[in-house]
Design a protein around this motif. Structure first.
Motif, PDB file in Angstrom:
ATOM      1  N   LYS A  42      16.524  -3.307  10.391  1.00  0.00           N
ATOM      2  CA  LYS A  42      15.907  -2.393   9.427  1.00  0.00           C
ATOM      3  C   LYS A  42      15.831  -3.040   8.042  1.00  0.00           C
ATOM      4  CE  LYS A  42      16.318   2.281   7.625  1.00  0.00           C
ATOM      5  NZ  LYS A  42      17.083   3.519   7.616  1.00  0.00           N
ATOM      6  N   GLU A  43      16.913  -3.679   7.617  1.00  0.00           N
ATOM      7  CA  GLU A  43      16.908  -4.342   6.308  1.00  0.00           C
ATOM      8  C   GLU A  43      15.981  -5.554   6.316  1.00  0.00           C
ATOM      9  OE1 GLU A  43      18.085  -2.833   3.707  1.00  0.00           O
ATOM     10  OE2 GLU A  43      18.773  -1.308   5.116  1.00  0.00           O
ATOM     11  N   ILE A  44      15.957  -6.280   7.414  1.00  0.00           N
ATOM     12  CA  ILE A  44      15.058  -7.435   7.525  1.00  0.00           C
ATOM     13  C   ILE A  44      13.603  -6.989   7.414  1.00  0.00           C
ATOM     14  CG2 ILE A  44      14.160  -9.148   9.168  1.00  0.00           C
ATOM     15  CD1 ILE A  44      17.108  -9.640   9.983  1.00  0.00           C
ATOM     16  N   SER A  45      13.275  -5.886   8.051  1.00  0.00           N
ATOM     17  CA  SER A  45      11.912  -5.356   7.978  1.00  0.00           C
ATOM     18  C   SER A  45      11.530  -5.058   6.530  1.00  0.00           C
ATOM     19  CB  SER A  45      11.802  -4.086   8.828  1.00  0.00           C
ATOM     20  OG  SER A  45      10.541  -3.498   8.680  1.00  0.00           O
ATOM     21  N   ASN A  46      12.442  -4.474   5.797  1.00  0.00           N
ATOM     22  CA  ASN A  46      12.193  -4.172   4.388  1.00  0.00           C
ATOM     23  C   ASN A  46      12.046  -5.461   3.573  1.00  0.00           C
ATOM     24  OD1 ASN A  46      12.003  -2.363   2.093  1.00  0.00           O
ATOM     25  ND2 ASN A  46      14.029  -3.133   1.546  1.00  0.00           N
ATOM     26  N   LEU A  47      12.895  -6.441   3.830  1.00  0.00           N
ATOM     27  CA  LEU A  47      12.819  -7.719   3.111  1.00  0.00           C
ATOM     28  C   LEU A  47      11.518  -8.452   3.425  1.00  0.00           C
ATOM     29  CD1 LEU A  47      16.502  -8.884   3.599  1.00  0.00           C
ATOM     30  CD2 LEU A  47      15.422  -8.283   1.413  1.00  0.00           C
ATOM     31  N   LYS A  48      11.082  -8.360   4.665  1.00  0.00           N
ATOM     32  CA  LYS A  48       9.813  -8.987   5.046  1.00  0.00           C
ATOM     33  C   LYS A  48       8.657  -8.326   4.301  1.00  0.00           C
ATOM     34  CE  LYS A  48       6.911 -10.095   8.993  1.00  0.00           C
ATOM     35  NZ  LYS A  48       6.676  -9.903  10.422  1.00  0.00           N
ATOM     36  N   LYS A  49       8.695  -6.992   4.211  1.00  0.00           N
ATOM     37  CA  LYS A  49       7.657  -6.240   3.502  1.00  0.00           C
ATOM     38  C   LYS A  49       7.577  -6.667   2.036  1.00  0.00           C
ATOM     39  CE  LYS A  49       8.397  -1.948   2.359  1.00  0.00           C
ATOM     40  NZ  LYS A  49       8.663  -0.506   2.426  1.00  0.00           N
ATOM     41  N   HIS A  50       8.699  -7.073   1.459  1.00  0.00           N
ATOM     42  CA  HIS A  50       8.744  -7.506   0.065  1.00  0.00           C
ATOM     43  C   HIS A  50       8.589  -9.022  -0.101  1.00  0.00           C
ATOM     44  CE1 HIS A  50      10.380  -3.432  -0.486  1.00  0.00           C
ATOM     45  NE2 HIS A  50       9.845  -3.542  -1.684  1.00  0.00           N
ATOM     46  N   GLY A  51       8.304  -9.732   0.992  1.00  0.00           N
ATOM     47  CA  GLY A  51       8.040 -11.169   0.916  1.00  0.00           C
ATOM     48  C   GLY A  51       9.267 -12.029   0.660  1.00  0.00           C
ATOM     49  N   ILE A  52      10.439 -11.506   0.958  1.00  0.00           N
ATOM     50  CA  ILE A  52      11.669 -12.259   0.705  1.00  0.00           C
ATOM     51  C   ILE A  52      12.084 -13.072   1.927  1.00  0.00           C
ATOM     52  CG2 ILE A  52      14.130 -12.030   0.113  1.00  0.00           C
ATOM     53  CD1 ILE A  52      13.340  -9.617  -1.617  1.00  0.00           C
ATOM     54  N   VAL A  53      11.773 -12.575   3.125  1.00  0.00           N
ATOM     55  CA  VAL A  53      12.101 -13.305   4.346  1.00  0.00           C
ATOM     56  C   VAL A  53      10.859 -13.470   5.207  1.00  0.00           C
ATOM     57  CG1 VAL A  53      14.504 -12.491   4.386  1.00  0.00           C
ATOM     58  CG2 VAL A  53      12.757 -11.256   5.697  1.00  0.00           C
ATOM     59  N   ALA A  54      10.955 -14.438   6.117  1.00  0.00           N
ATOM     60  CA  ALA A  54       9.911 -14.679   7.111  1.00  0.00           C
ATOM     61  C   ALA A  54      10.557 -14.549   8.486  1.00  0.00           C
ATOM     62  CB  ALA A  54       9.317 -16.073   6.934  1.00  0.00           C
ATOM     63  N   CYS A  55       9.810 -14.007   9.429  1.00  0.00           N
ATOM     64  CA  CYS A  55      10.341 -13.773  10.770  1.00  0.00           C
ATOM     65  C   CYS A  55       9.517 -14.520  11.808  1.00  0.00           C
ATOM     66  CB  CYS A  55      10.338 -12.285  11.093  1.00  0.00           C
ATOM     67  SG  CYS A  55      11.308 -11.286   9.961  1.00  0.00           S
ATOM     68  N   ARG A  56      10.195 -14.849  12.889  1.00  0.00           N
ATOM     69  CA  ARG A  56       9.539 -15.492  14.030  1.00  0.00           C
ATOM     70  C   ARG A  56      10.055 -14.820  15.296  1.00  0.00           C
ATOM     71  NH1 ARG A  56      10.448 -21.816  14.669  1.00  0.00           N
ATOM     72  NH2 ARG A  56      12.493 -21.117  15.350  1.00  0.00           N
ATOM     73  N   GLU A  57       9.157 -14.455  16.184  1.00  0.00           N
ATOM     74  CA  GLU A  57       9.537 -13.802  17.429  1.00  0.00           C
ATOM     75  C   GLU A  57       9.760 -14.823  18.521  1.00  0.00           C
ATOM     76  OE1 GLU A  57       6.926 -10.631  18.568  1.00  0.00           O
ATOM     77  OE2 GLU A  57       6.823  -9.845  16.528  1.00  0.00           O
ATOM     78  N   GLY A  58      10.352 -14.375  19.610  1.00  0.00           N
ATOM     79  CA  GLY A  58      10.518 -15.224  20.774  1.00  0.00           C
ATOM     80  C   GLY A  58      11.928 -15.734  20.954  1.00  0.00           C
ATOM     81  N   LYS A  59      12.062 -16.588  21.955  1.00  0.00           N
ATOM     82  CA  LYS A  59      13.370 -17.117  22.340  1.00  0.00           C
ATOM     83  C   LYS A  59      14.076 -17.807  21.177  1.00  0.00           C
ATOM     84  CE  LYS A  59      15.595 -20.088  25.711  1.00  0.00           C
ATOM     85  NZ  LYS A  59      15.436 -20.973  26.857  1.00  0.00           N
ATOM     86  N   PHE A  60      13.348 -18.530  20.371  1.00  0.00           N
ATOM     87  CA  PHE A  60      13.939 -19.235  19.230  1.00  0.00           C
ATOM     88  C   PHE A  60      13.596 -18.539  17.920  1.00  0.00           C
ATOM     89  CE2 PHE A  60      13.277 -22.398  22.606  1.00  0.00           C
ATOM     90  CZ  PHE A  60      14.594 -22.749  22.828  1.00  0.00           C
ATOM     91  N   GLY A  61      13.361 -17.254  18.020  1.00  0.00           N
ATOM     92  CA  GLY A  61      12.979 -16.470  16.851  1.00  0.00           C
ATOM     93  C   GLY A  61      14.161 -16.082  15.988  1.00  0.00           C
ATOM     94  N   GLY A  62      13.855 -15.375  14.958  1.00  0.00           N
ATOM     95  CA  GLY A  62      14.867 -14.920  14.021  1.00  0.00           C
ATOM     96  C   GLY A  62      14.237 -14.755  12.651  1.00  0.00           C
ATOM     97  N   THR A  63      15.083 -14.833  11.659  1.00  0.00           N
ATOM     98  CA  THR A  63      14.637 -14.626  10.281  1.00  0.00           C
ATOM     99  C   THR A  63      15.225 -15.696   9.384  1.00  0.00           C
ATOM    100  OG1 THR A  63      14.682 -12.248  10.721  1.00  0.00           O
ATOM    101  CG2 THR A  63      14.508 -12.908   8.430  1.00  0.00           C
ATOM    102  N   ARG A  64      14.438 -16.096   8.391  1.00  0.00           N
ATOM    103  CA  ARG A  64      14.928 -17.015   7.363  1.00  0.00           C
ATOM    104  C   ARG A  64      14.276 -16.641   6.040  1.00  0.00           C
ATOM    105  NH1 ARG A  64      12.064 -22.875   8.462  1.00  0.00           N
ATOM    106  NH2 ARG A  64      10.001 -22.269   7.762  1.00  0.00           N
ATOM    107  N   LEU A  65      14.727 -17.264   4.972  1.00  0.00           N
ATOM    108  CA  LEU A  65      14.164 -16.987   3.654  1.00  0.00           C
ATOM    109  C   LEU A  65      12.706 -17.434   3.612  1.00  0.00           C
ATOM    110  CD1 LEU A  65      17.083 -18.177   1.329  1.00  0.00           C
ATOM    111  CD2 LEU A  65      16.562 -15.842   2.080  1.00  0.00           C
ATOM    112  N   ALA A  66      11.872 -16.645   2.962  1.00  0.00           N
ATOM    113  CA  ALA A  66      10.456 -16.981   2.838  1.00  0.00           C
ATOM    114  C   ALA A  66      10.216 -17.976   1.719  1.00  0.00           C
ATOM    115  CB  ALA A  66       9.629 -15.717   2.595  1.00  0.00           C
TER     116      ALA A  66
END
Length: 140
Positions: A42-66
């Motif tokens: 939920k927090e990651i979704s909000n951070l993504k909406k504000h351009g602070i993080v970038a997300c990647r889906e899939g087996k090697f997915g996750g989140t990192r700073l944008a």
């Protein structure tokens, strides 16, 4: 209202700043913070909406700073998690004939806005990179 969202979000971002080239899973982040992964997502979704993080889906997915941690201020984080400091209002509508009640909520609005401005001023000068340095000696 002030909540734990800011602390959770700072924890998430500080972990990411320590491993800027990796996509971190919500399960990993949740384990570090000791909360449910749903709350992290939920927090990651909000951070993504504000351009602070970038997300990647899939087996090697996750989140990192944008963007680099040195370009993210704690004010950016605060503004993405807290609309404005609010310590609360009376649950009822005060009597408009009361010399206090007729202006209490307006006065509280002004007080909260002043507090919010002070908080933002303090956080504006602190980057995520600077904040994260205090954890440099510890391993994650």
């Amino acid at each position: 209202m002030i909540s734990g969202k800011f602390a959770i979000t700072i924890h998430i971002l500080t972990l990411m700043s320590r491993r800027p080239d990796e996509y971190l899973s919500s399960d990993y982040l949740a384990g570090c913070i000791n909360i449910n992964p749903v709350l992290v997502r939920k927090e990651i979704s909000n951070l993504k909406k504000h351009g602070i993080v970038a997300c990647r889906e899939g087996k090697f997915g996750g989140t990192r700073l944008a963007r680099p941690a040195g370009e993210i201020t704690l004010e950016d984080v605060y503004n993405s998690t807290v609309e404005c400091v609010s310590l609360g209002f009376a649950k009822n509508d005060p009597n408009p004939e009361c010399p206090v009640g007729c202006r209490i909520n307006e006065s509280l609005d002004n007080l909260y806005q002043n507090i919010n401005n002070l908080i933002c001023c303090e956080l504006k000068g602190l980057t995520l990179e600077n904040f994260s340095r205090q954890f440099a000696a510890q391993t994650v």
